[in-house]
Design a protein around this motif. Structure first.
Motif, PDB file in Angstrom:
ATOM      1  N   GLY A   1       5.488   3.778 -14.086  1.00 19.52           N
ATOM      2  CA  GLY A   1       4.826   2.885 -15.031  1.00 19.52           C
ATOM      3  C   GLY A   1       4.459   3.586 -16.320  1.00 19.52           C
ATOM      4  O   GLY A   1       4.627   3.034 -17.419  1.00 19.52           O
TER       5      GLY A   1
ATOM      6  N   THR B   1       3.227  -1.766  -5.295  1.00 18.49           N
ATOM      7  CA  THR B   1       4.036  -1.225  -6.385  1.00 18.49           C
ATOM      8  C   THR B   1       3.588  -1.732  -7.748  1.00 18.49           C
ATOM      9  O   THR B   1       3.425  -0.954  -8.699  1.00 18.49           O
ATOM     10  CB  THR B   1       5.515  -1.574  -6.169  1.00 18.49           C
ATOM     11  OG1 THR B   1       5.990  -0.905  -4.998  1.00 18.49           O
ATOM     12  CG2 THR B   1       6.355  -1.149  -7.359  1.00 18.49           C
ATOM     13  N   ASP B   2       3.386  -3.045  -7.874  1.00 14.61           N
ATOM     14  CA  ASP B   2       3.053  -3.587  -9.195  1.00 14.61           C
ATOM     15  C   ASP B   2       1.727  -3.032  -9.711  1.00 14.61           C
ATOM     16  O   ASP B   2       1.573  -2.782 -10.912  1.00 14.61           O
ATOM     17  CB  ASP B   2       3.029  -5.118  -9.170  1.00 14.61           C
ATOM     18  CG  ASP B   2       2.070  -5.685  -8.138  1.00 14.61           C
ATOM     19  OD1 ASP B   2       1.545  -4.918  -7.304  1.00 14.61           O
ATOM     20  OD2 ASP B   2       1.835  -6.918  -8.171  1.00 14.61           O
ATOM     21  N   ARG B   3       0.809  -2.780  -8.805  1.00 16.65           N
ATOM     22  CA  ARG B   3      -0.467  -2.214  -9.219  1.00 16.65           C
ATOM     23  C   ARG B   3      -0.296  -0.775  -9.702  1.00 16.65           C
ATOM     24  O   ARG B   3      -0.934  -0.338 -10.657  1.00 16.65           O
ATOM     25  CB  ARG B   3      -1.456  -2.269  -8.069  1.00 16.65           C
ATOM     26  CG  ARG B   3      -2.887  -1.921  -8.463  1.00 16.65           C
ATOM     27  CD  ARG B   3      -3.844  -2.188  -7.323  1.00 16.65           C
ATOM     28  NE  ARG B   3      -3.832  -3.609  -6.944  1.00 16.65           N
ATOM     29  CZ  ARG B   3      -4.473  -4.109  -5.902  1.00 16.65           C
ATOM     30  NH1 ARG B   3      -5.176  -3.295  -5.107  1.00 16.65           N
ATOM     31  NH2 ARG B   3      -4.417  -5.393  -5.633  1.00 16.65           N
TER      32      ARG B   3
ATOM     33  N   GLN C   1       5.270   6.031  -8.357  1.00 14.54           N
ATOM     34  CA  GLN C   1       5.380   4.752  -9.068  1.00 14.54           C
ATOM     35  C   GLN C   1       4.357   4.645 -10.192  1.00 14.54           C
ATOM     36  O   GLN C   1       4.589   3.931 -11.171  1.00 14.54           O
ATOM     37  CB  GLN C   1       5.267   3.596  -8.067  1.00 14.54           C
ATOM     38  CG  GLN C   1       6.506   3.548  -7.156  1.00 14.54           C
ATOM     39  CD  GLN C   1       6.568   2.356  -6.236  1.00 14.54           C
ATOM     40  OE1 GLN C   1       5.549   1.888  -5.741  1.00 14.54           O
ATOM     41  NE2 GLN C   1       7.769   1.861  -5.971  1.00 14.54           N
TER      42      GLN C   1
END
Length: 232
Positions: A204, A120-122, A200
């Motif tokens: 972002g 997710t963070d990527r 996602q």
């Protein structure tokens, strides 16, 4: 800065030549995708980025082409970038290129494939980077919901699937960036919702952009959840 996004599913059956005799069954879905693409163009972006899943992370900035030969259809589509053919597009991006071609989009276009299991963070970070590629960026986000909505679905019936798709439709239809960022990769994988990573990326890119959204389609033909939404 992100100024618009069109969220569409990417089943090959969206292409009438592939669907053949069953083409009429997805006509409402095609119409919703057409409306989403029209809204994307109306936002006057300088750059369009198509985002979808692929076997590995890959970026197309100098053109790209994809075909439907694997489905027995002699149809080739290309990203609208100066007629350059470029490397072969991932299947999800090929459907995206077909939608752009169908809509007559002639804007500079990049494409980005992300693995379905990407962290997710990527994905959030990737989206932030894509939004900074130009003053006015639009995303065409390709991804299917759960493939476990019926006994005949590709992933068989999972009772969690309907709730997952309902929450997804609510998030996409209200530009709820936090809800998209909170989608659980593990659950999405179990429900075979391959659009999780691209959605996602959208989350972002849209962070702080103040976009509003409209839900254009929500259904589960063939036991797979399909959602169409426009953000602008």
């Amino acid at each position: 800065m992100l100024v618009a996004a069109a969220v569409c599913p990417c089943p090959p059956l969206l292409v009438p030549e592939v669907a053949a005799g069953a083409a009429a069954e997805l006509e409402a879905l095609r119409a919703a995708c057409d409306e989403a693409l029209a809204a994307l163009v109306a936002a006057r972006p300088e750059l369009v980025v198509v985002v979808g899943t692929g076997p590995e992370a890959e970026v197309w900035t100098e053109g790209g082409a994809g075909s439907f030969h694997r489905y027995g259809v002699p149809l080739v589509v290309r990203l609208p970038v100066g007629g350059v053919e470029g490397p072969e597009l991932a299947p999800s991006l090929t459907v995206g290129a077909w939608l752009l071609e169908r809509a007559g989009v002639k804007l500079p276009t990049h494409a980005c494939a992300v693995p379905a299991d990407a962290p997710t963070d990527r994905m959030l970070g990737l989206g932030q980077g894509l939004a900074q590629l130009a003053d006015r960026v639009a995303l065409l986000v390709m991804g299917d919901g759960s493939a476990c909505r019926s006994l005949k679905a590709p992933g068989y019936l999972d009772e969690r699937a309907e709730g997952f798709d309902a929450a997804l439709a609510e998030a996409l239809g209200s530009a709820d960036v936090a809800a998209l960022a909170a989608l659980e990769p593990g659950l999405a994988a179990e429900l075979k919702a391959e659009g999780r990573a691209p959605w996602q990326v959208l989350a972002g890119a849209a962070e702080g952009a103040g976009l509003t959204a409209r839900l254009g389609y929500r259904d589960a033909p063939y036991g797979v959840g399909y959602v169409v939404a426009t953000w602008n």
